[in-house]
Structures are given as C-alpha cells and as structure tokens.
Design an enzyme around this catalytic site. Sequence first.
Site, PDB file in Angstrom:
ATOM      1  N   LYS A  10       8.416  -0.719 -11.077  1.00  0.00           N
ATOM      2  CA  LYS A  10       8.047   0.650 -11.507  1.00  0.00           C
ATOM      3  C   LYS A  10       8.439   0.767 -12.956  1.00  0.00           C
ATOM      4  O   LYS A  10       8.951  -0.235 -13.714  1.00  0.00           O
ATOM      5  CB  LYS A  10       8.864   1.574 -11.009  1.00  0.00           C
ATOM      6  CG  LYS A  10       8.515   1.868  -9.304  1.00  0.00           C
ATOM      7  CD  LYS A  10       9.466   2.837  -8.787  1.00  0.00           C
ATOM      8  CE  LYS A  10       9.215   3.202  -7.215  1.00  0.00           C
ATOM      9  NZ  LYS A  10      10.110   4.248  -6.661  1.00  0.00           N
ATOM     10  N   TYR A  50       1.394   7.737  -3.399  1.00  0.00           N
ATOM     11  CA  TYR A  50       2.415   8.633  -2.889  1.00  0.00           C
ATOM     12  C   TYR A  50       1.974   9.797  -1.855  1.00  0.00           C
ATOM     13  O   TYR A  50       2.653  10.880  -2.049  1.00  0.00           O
ATOM     14  CB  TYR A  50       3.517   9.029  -3.978  1.00  0.00           C
ATOM     15  CG  TYR A  50       4.105   7.883  -4.503  1.00  0.00           C
ATOM     16  CD1 TYR A  50       5.045   7.649  -3.735  1.00  0.00           C
ATOM     17  CD2 TYR A  50       4.115   7.484  -5.667  1.00  0.00           C
ATOM     18  CE1 TYR A  50       5.941   6.297  -4.110  1.00  0.00           C
ATOM     19  CE2 TYR A  50       5.146   6.196  -6.085  1.00  0.00           C
ATOM     20  CZ  TYR A  50       5.647   5.667  -5.092  1.00  0.00           C
ATOM     21  OH  TYR A  50       6.662   4.701  -5.613  1.00  0.00           O
ATOM     22  N   ASN A 113      14.360   4.479  -9.454  1.00  0.00           N
ATOM     23  CA  ASN A 113      15.007   3.258  -8.803  1.00  0.00           C
ATOM     24  C   ASN A 113      14.312   1.750  -8.745  1.00  0.00           C
ATOM     25  O   ASN A 113      14.341   1.093  -7.850  1.00  0.00           O
ATOM     26  CB  ASN A 113      15.397   3.508  -7.358  1.00  0.00           C
ATOM     27  CG  ASN A 113      13.710   4.108  -6.681  1.00  0.00           C
ATOM     28  OD1 ASN A 113      12.720   3.712  -7.186  1.00  0.00           O
ATOM     29  ND2 ASN A 113      13.901   4.879  -5.627  1.00  0.00           N
ATOM     30  N   HIS A 116       9.192  -0.559  -5.805  1.00  0.00           N
ATOM     31  CA  HIS A 116       8.806   0.114  -4.537  1.00  0.00           C
ATOM     32  C   HIS A 116       8.208  -1.263  -3.880  1.00  0.00           C
ATOM     33  O   HIS A 116       7.690  -2.344  -4.131  1.00  0.00           O
ATOM     34  CB  HIS A 116       7.109   0.770  -4.970  1.00  0.00           C
ATOM     35  CG  HIS A 116       6.634   1.057  -3.771  1.00  0.00           C
ATOM     36  ND1 HIS A 116       6.807   2.303  -3.204  1.00  0.00           N
ATOM     37  CD2 HIS A 116       5.590   0.289  -3.306  1.00  0.00           C
ATOM     38  CE1 HIS A 116       6.067   2.081  -2.120  1.00  0.00           C
ATOM     39  NE2 HIS A 116       5.261   1.061  -2.080  1.00  0.00           N
ATOM     40  N   GLU A 127      -1.607   0.312   0.547  1.00  0.00           N
ATOM     41  CA  GLU A 127      -1.119   0.215  -0.848  1.00  0.00           C
ATOM     42  C   GLU A 127      -2.018  -0.944  -1.570  1.00  0.00           C
ATOM     43  O   GLU A 127      -2.089  -0.736  -2.732  1.00  0.00           O
ATOM     44  CB  GLU A 127       0.568   0.144  -0.697  1.00  0.00           C
ATOM     45  CG  GLU A 127       1.052   1.601  -0.360  1.00  0.00           C
ATOM     46  CD  GLU A 127       2.546   1.195  -0.013  1.00  0.00           C
ATOM     47  OE1 GLU A 127       3.320   0.520  -0.176  1.00  0.00           O
ATOM     48  OE2 GLU A 127       3.156   2.410   0.515  1.00  0.00           O
TER      49      GLU A 127
HETATM   50  P1  IDP Z   1      11.371   4.549  -1.189  1.00  0.00           P
HETATM   51  O1  IDP Z   1      10.803   4.069  -2.374  1.00  0.00           O
HETATM   52  O2  IDP Z   1      12.685   3.617  -0.771  1.00  0.00           O
HETATM   53  O3  IDP Z   1      10.375   4.128  -0.033  1.00  0.00           O
HETATM   54  P2  IDP Z   1      10.671   7.144  -0.785  1.00  0.00           P
HETATM   55  O4  IDP Z   1      11.268   8.117   0.437  1.00  0.00           O
HETATM   56  O5  IDP Z   1       9.245   6.583   0.031  1.00  0.00           O
HETATM   57  O6  IDP Z   1      11.533   5.937  -1.042  1.00  0.00           O
HETATM   58  O7  IDP Z   1      10.403   8.045  -2.034  1.00  0.00           O
HETATM   59  C1  IDP Z   1       9.467   7.243  -2.930  1.00  0.00           C
HETATM   60  C2  IDP Z   1       9.944   7.549  -4.253  1.00  0.00           C
HETATM   61  O8  IDP Z   1       9.949   8.707  -4.875  1.00  0.00           O
HETATM   62  C3  IDP Z   1      11.608   6.948  -4.509  1.00  0.00           C
HETATM   63  O9  IDP Z   1      11.280   5.609  -4.580  1.00  0.00           O
HETATM   64  C4  IDP Z   1      11.812   7.482  -5.589  1.00  0.00           C
HETATM   65  O10 IDP Z   1      11.426   7.052  -6.874  1.00  0.00           O
HETATM   66  C5  IDP Z   1      11.337   9.159  -5.358  1.00  0.00           C
HETATM   67  N1  IDP Z   1      12.089  10.128  -4.693  1.00  0.00           N
HETATM   68  C6  IDP Z   1      12.477   9.907  -3.405  1.00  0.00           C
HETATM   69  N2  IDP Z   1      13.068  10.852  -3.037  1.00  0.00           N
HETATM   70  C7  IDP Z   1      13.501  11.645  -4.118  1.00  0.00           C
HETATM   71  C8  IDP Z   1      14.460  12.562  -4.392  1.00  0.00           C
HETATM   72  O11 IDP Z   1      15.017  13.215  -3.739  1.00  0.00           O
HETATM   73  N3  IDP Z   1      14.500  13.212  -5.831  1.00  0.00           N
HETATM   74  C9  IDP Z   1      13.613  12.532  -6.757  1.00  0.00           C
HETATM   75  N4  IDP Z   1      13.011  11.176  -6.352  1.00  0.00           N
HETATM   76  C10 IDP Z   1      12.930  10.708  -5.242  1.00  0.00           C
HETATM   77 MG    MG Z   2       8.393   4.985   0.493  1.00  0.00          MG
END
Ligand code: IDP
Ligand code: MG
Length: 152
Positions: A10, A50, A113, A116, A127
């Site tokens: 990312k 997303y 984080n 992805h 994707e």
């Molecule tokens: P993942 O990346 O571990 O699959 P997902 O739940 O699919 O996690 O969420 C996609 C992305 O959205 C996360 O990697 C993060 O960047 C963002 N995200 C998810 N939940 C939150 C939240 O509660 N607050 C802010 N950003 C979030």
């Molecule tokens: Mg995800």
Amino acid sequence: MTERTFIAIKPDGVKRNLIGRIISEFEEKGYKIIGLKLLIPTLEHAEKHYAEHKGKPFYPRLIKYITSGPIVAMVIEGKNVIAESRKMMGSTKPEEAEAGTIRFKYAINMEYNIIHGSDSKESAEREIAIYFKEEELCTNWSTMLEMIMNAE
Ligand code: IDP
Ligand code: MG
C-alpha cells in the site's frame, strides 16, 4: 494446491521504502511473482477493490488512502499461497499481529497497515482482474527458461 493471490504494498509501504523487504519475504518462502507493477490506483480501482467495505465508517478514508500514492500490485503463485500470505501479513490490527509478521514489523495502525492480500480464492480472482489483464501475467516462464538452456 498451486494458487494465485493478489498482494499489494500500500502507499505507506512504498513511501517508507519497504518494497524490497516485503517482496523478499515472498521470494524467500519460494513463491513465484507472476505479475508486478507500480501504479497509483484510480478511484475506479479503489472502489472495485474495496467494494465489500462500501458504506462502512472507514470507507471514505480507505479510498483516500489507497489512491494517495503508488502501490506495488503483485500476483503471487504457489502452494496454498492465499492462506499462507495472509499468515505472513498478520492481523489487520498490528497490535494483534503475531510477532514476525509483516504488519507486526511495519504497520503503524489498523488503518495504515502496509499490505493487502486476498482473503479467499474468489477475492483473489476478482482482485487480480482489477489490476491485471491475463496476458500481463508471466506464467510458465521457468519451463521456457529450461527449454532455452537445454537447447544451448
Ligand atoms: P484486511 O486488509 O486485513 O483484509 P479488511 O477488514 O478487509 O482487512 O479491511 C481493509 C482495509 O481497510 C484494512 O487493511 C485497513 O487499511 C482498512 N480498515 C479496516 N478496518 C478499519 C477500521 O476500523 N478503521 C480504519 N481502517 C480500517
Ligand atoms: Mg480484506
């Protein structure tokens, strides 16, 4: 079973010069990179990628984040790579990520984080198709290389 997954470093990972380190982790595990590009995701890329999170409170910021700069989009192939790469990444929340995982080492928080990775075979196929055309993927190149080397 040999599978394909979609991995993206990312914008925060690219900005923080973590491309090489993250790619190395996949190479060291023996996975094959069959698609690789640096691009700034368009709004269309981001909204498709997303789509499952549309309507959630964090969605607008997520779209802004992922379109904010270059990402490294990759297709990685290998045995059980979908589940294994999710393990290598660690939990979405870095404070819950297991020691040694990519997010444990590098992620700032749950929002920024670093990486992805597709979470299922269906998401991987969906994707990959957002970021790559099938003809852009370099499949079977080790066989081709062996053929050339044997012919010389
Ligand atoms: P993942 O990346 O571990 O699959 P997902 O739940 O699919 O996690 O969420 C996609 C992305 O959205 C996360 O990697 C993060 O960047 C963002 N995200 C998810 N939940 C939150 C939240 O509660 N607050 C802010 N950003 C979030
Ligand atoms: Mg995800």
